[in-house]
Design a protein around this motif. Structure first.
Motif, PDB file in Angstrom:
ATOM      1  N   GLY A   1       7.501 -22.477  -1.706  1.00 47.24           N
ATOM      2  CA  GLY A   1       6.728 -21.317  -1.275  1.00 47.24           C
ATOM      3  C   GLY A   1       5.956 -20.747  -2.452  1.00 47.24           C
ATOM      4  N   VAL A   2       4.727 -20.334  -2.197  1.00 44.21           N
ATOM      5  CA  VAL A   2       3.872 -19.852  -3.287  1.00 44.21           C
ATOM      6  C   VAL A   2       3.164 -18.567  -2.873  1.00 44.21           C
ATOM      7  N   PHE A   3       3.234 -17.578  -3.744  1.00 40.88           N
ATOM      8  CA  PHE A   3       2.379 -16.400  -3.647  1.00 40.88           C
ATOM      9  C   PHE A   3       1.338 -16.507  -4.753  1.00 40.88           C
ATOM     10  N   ARG A   4       0.096 -16.266  -4.400  1.00 39.83           N
ATOM     11  CA  ARG A   4      -0.935 -16.125  -5.428  1.00 39.83           C
ATOM     12  C   ARG A   4      -1.387 -14.675  -5.438  1.00 39.83           C
ATOM     13  N   ILE A   5      -1.315 -14.044  -6.583  1.00 40.35           N
ATOM     14  CA  ILE A   5      -1.697 -12.643  -6.721  1.00 40.35           C
ATOM     15  C   ILE A   5      -2.961 -12.586  -7.579  1.00 40.35           C
ATOM     16  N   TYR A   6      -3.933 -11.829  -7.120  1.00 40.50           N
ATOM     17  CA  TYR A   6      -5.215 -11.771  -7.810  1.00 40.50           C
ATOM     18  C   TYR A   6      -5.289 -10.562  -8.742  1.00 40.50           C
ATOM     19  N   LYS A   7      -6.085 -10.702  -9.760  1.00 41.74           N
ATOM     20  CA  LYS A   7      -6.337  -9.611 -10.697  1.00 41.74           C
ATOM     21  C   LYS A   7      -6.946  -8.430  -9.947  1.00 41.74           C
ATOM     22  N   ALA A   8      -6.396  -7.246 -10.159  1.00 42.70           N
ATOM     23  CA  ALA A   8      -6.885  -6.052  -9.465  1.00 42.70           C
ATOM     24  C   ALA A   8      -8.284  -5.690  -9.944  1.00 42.70           C
ATOM     25  N   GLN A   9      -9.129  -5.293  -9.010  1.00 41.02           N
ATOM     26  CA  GLN A   9     -10.475  -4.868  -9.364  1.00 41.02           C
ATOM     27  C   GLN A   9     -10.466  -3.495 -10.023  1.00 41.02           C
ATOM     28  N   THR A  10      -9.546  -2.649  -9.563  1.00 41.63           N
ATOM     29  CA  THR A  10      -9.410  -1.309 -10.142  1.00 41.63           C
ATOM     30  C   THR A  10      -7.987  -1.146 -10.663  1.00 41.63           C
ATOM     31  N   LYS A  11      -7.863  -1.007 -11.959  1.00 44.50           N
ATOM     32  CA  LYS A  11      -6.553  -0.862 -12.595  1.00 44.50           C
ATOM     33  C   LYS A  11      -6.422   0.544 -13.173  1.00 44.50           C
ATOM     34  N   PRO A  12      -5.177   1.005 -13.403  1.00 42.69           N
ATOM     35  CA  PRO A  12      -3.920   0.295 -13.182  1.00 42.69           C
ATOM     36  C   PRO A  12      -3.378   0.474 -11.766  1.00 42.69           C
ATOM     37  N   ILE A  13      -2.551  -0.477 -11.343  1.00 44.28           N
ATOM     38  CA  ILE A  13      -1.764  -0.352 -10.122  1.00 44.28           C
ATOM     39  C   ILE A  13      -0.490   0.401 -10.504  1.00 44.28           C
TER      40      ILE A  13
ATOM     41  N   LEU B   1       0.829  -1.209   0.000  1.00 45.31           N
ATOM     42  CA  LEU B   1       0.000   0.000   0.000  1.00 45.31           C
ATOM     43  C   LEU B   1       0.861   1.256   0.000  1.00 45.31           C
ATOM     44  N   ASN B   2       2.029   1.162   0.607  1.00 46.51           N
ATOM     45  CA  ASN B   2       2.941   2.304   0.662  1.00 46.51           C
ATOM     46  C   ASN B   2       3.633   2.547  -0.676  1.00 46.51           C
ATOM     47  N   ILE B   3       3.866   1.465  -1.420  1.00 51.37           N
ATOM     48  CA  ILE B   3       4.619   1.565  -2.675  1.00 51.37           C
ATOM     49  C   ILE B   3       3.712   1.797  -3.882  1.00 51.37           C
ATOM     50  N   PHE B   4       2.529   1.164  -3.874  1.00 50.40           N
ATOM     51  CA  PHE B   4       1.663   1.200  -5.058  1.00 50.40           C
ATOM     52  C   PHE B   4       0.312   1.843  -4.765  1.00 50.40           C
ATOM     53  N   SER B   5      -0.260   2.427  -5.803  1.00 53.44           N
ATOM     54  CA  SER B   5      -1.639   2.894  -5.714  1.00 53.44           C
ATOM     55  C   SER B   5      -2.555   1.684  -5.816  1.00 53.44           C
ATOM     56  N   GLY B   6      -3.734   1.793  -5.269  1.00 52.24           N
ATOM     57  CA  GLY B   6      -4.673   0.683  -5.390  1.00 52.24           C
ATOM     58  C   GLY B   6      -4.333  -0.456  -4.445  1.00 52.24           C
ATOM     59  N   ASN B   7      -5.198  -1.445  -4.443  1.00 48.85           N
ATOM     60  CA  ASN B   7      -5.067  -2.573  -3.528  1.00 48.85           C
ATOM     61  C   ASN B   7      -4.650  -3.825  -4.289  1.00 48.85           C
ATOM     62  N   ILE B   8      -3.555  -4.448  -3.849  1.00 49.08           N
ATOM     63  CA  ILE B   8      -3.096  -5.705  -4.439  1.00 49.08           C
ATOM     64  C   ILE B   8      -3.504  -6.838  -3.506  1.00 49.08           C
ATOM     65  N   ASN B   9      -4.386  -7.695  -3.980  1.00 51.15           N
ATOM     66  CA  ASN B   9      -4.838  -8.836  -3.183  1.00 51.15           C
ATOM     67  C   ASN B   9      -3.933 -10.038  -3.441  1.00 51.15           C
ATOM     68  N   TRP B  10      -3.487 -10.678  -2.367  1.00 54.72           N
ATOM     69  CA  TRP B  10      -2.546 -11.782  -2.503  1.00 54.72           C
ATOM     70  C   TRP B  10      -2.687 -12.726  -1.317  1.00 54.72           C
ATOM     71  N   GLU B  11      -2.116 -13.887  -1.451  1.00 58.51           N
ATOM     72  CA  GLU B  11      -2.036 -14.829  -0.342  1.00 58.51           C
ATOM     73  C   GLU B  11      -0.801 -15.700  -0.523  1.00 58.51           C
ATOM     74  N   GLN B  12      -0.418 -16.401   0.522  1.00 59.39           N
ATOM     75  CA  GLN B  12       0.789 -17.216   0.472  1.00 59.39           C
ATOM     76  C   GLN B  12       0.532 -18.581   1.092  1.00 59.39           C
ATOM     77  N   ALA B  13       1.382 -19.535   0.740  1.00 62.13           N
ATOM     78  CA  ALA B  13       1.285 -20.873   1.321  1.00 62.13           C
ATOM     79  C   ALA B  13       2.587 -21.615   1.051  1.00 62.13           C
TER      80      ALA B  13
END
Length: 342
Positions: A113-125, A91-103
């Motif tokens: 290790g895996v990060f899953r990053i979701y498509k942004a609802q409001t683009k561009p980031i 949030l500090n580096i980019f505009s908009g919200n980046i949704n992600w999760e890890q496992a």
């Protein structure tokens, strides 16, 4: 949620002993995880978000691609990730919200290790500040996922994002206008969320977004709030419920005008831009980047209404249904070919 069968498929080994799947528009491999490289990972986060989302998988050796798993030190660092802090950094580096999760997944006695990053609802980031070693993230830049590579966004993709955002905004207005139209302008009231007051003489119908309506509690003027601290609005006049709200859907009026190229014509147009390209190159890029299912570049050209109705009902594309493409697809494929030629 990151599903283990998906990761097992991503890490499937071919007969040659190497990974079956290559890096692509929705997949990036990293050999090890290191906190010192967070900015590099965040750059990929934003690129995936600006496209279709994707997976960042740690524990895969580069050239050749072999799933060796994370080292003990890398695994320890990955498991120490604080999601709240990472989200704060993003949030500090980019505009908009980046949704992600890890496992972390254990496959064949190896940890990945895996990060899953979701498509942004409001683009561009967009990057809001410089970050990382050698400023790998730069203020004002927009990153996008092309094939197996993250880079600054090109004009066709940025134009598509802007057009999509304008379309979303227009649809929101259409939805609101449809509700007002259902009620009739003479009966509609405006909700002032700043003043928390709804006032209109002789109002009979209240036009409120469904998500907002579920969070509101009303009291009539002169009555008291029964629960201390409850969210309330002062209501002047009466509210008459509506049985249902019609939703206006924007339908493409002339599909052929927006997507004028067949697959063969698309290959010919690409060849005009990149003379050394072949049809096989175009088919491969379409397949690797799933352009047939990306409506920023293509559309299904149903042969008849029954095909379209069957698709709407089942979600399955009828056999033999061709895709047609727009000018953005030409530029996208040409950009991939330029990158591969470097």
């Amino acid at each position: 949620m990151i599903e283990k069968p998906v990761i097992e498929e991503i890490l499937r080994i071919s007969d040659s002993g190497y990974l079956f799947h290559r890096e692509g528009q929705e997949l990036e491999f990293k050999e090890q995880f290191n906190f010192s490289s967070l900015a590099d990972y965040f750059r990929d986060f934003s690129a995936f978000s600006n496209n279709k989302g994707g997976y960042l998988v740690f524990g895969v050796q580069d050239s050749p691609r072999i799933p060796n798993g994370l080292s003990a030190n890398a695994l320890d660092q990955f498991e120490k990730i604080d999601p709240e802090k990472i989200t704060g950094f993003l949030l500090n580096i980019f505009s908009g919200n980046i949704n992600w999760e890890q496992a972390v997944f254990k496959i064949d006695n190896k940890n990945f290790g895996v990060f899953r990053i979701y498509k942004a609802q409001t683009k561009p980031i967009i990057a809001k500040k410089d970050e990382g070693k050698d400023q790998i993230i730069k203020n004002g830049e927009i990153y996008f996922r092309y094939g197996g590579r993250t880079q600054k966004i090109q004009f066709p993709e940025l134009e598509a994002i802007i057009n999509k955002r304008v379309e979303q905004n227009n649809n929101q207005w259409l939805d609101l206008m449809s509700k007002i139209g259902k009620a009739g302008p003479e009966n509609a009231a405006i909700l002032d969320t700043e003043k928390s007051v709804i006032e209109k003489e002789n109002s009979k119908i209240l036009v409120v977004d469904e998500k907002l309506a579920s969070q509101l509690k009303f009291i009539k003027e002169g009555e008291f709030v029964e629960k201390k601290g409850a969210t309330t609005l002062k209501l002047v006049g009466n509210v008459t419920p509506i049985d249902h709200v019609e939703v206006v859907k924007k339908v493409k009026e002339d599909l052929i005008k927006q997507f004028p190229f067949s697959a063969t014509q698309l290959a010919s147009e690409v060849k005009k831009v990149i003379p050394s390209s072949s049809k096989q190159d175009v088919w491969r890029i379409i397949r690797e980047n799933d352009l047939k299912n990306n409506f920023d570049y293509s559309a299904y050209n149903f042969r008849n209404k029954q095909q379209e109705d069957n698709y709407k009902e089942s979600g399955i594309i009828p056999s033999g249904c061709p895709s047609i493409y727009n000018k953005n697809a030409i530029e996208f494929i040409a950009n991939i070919l330029r990158i591969e030629m470097k």
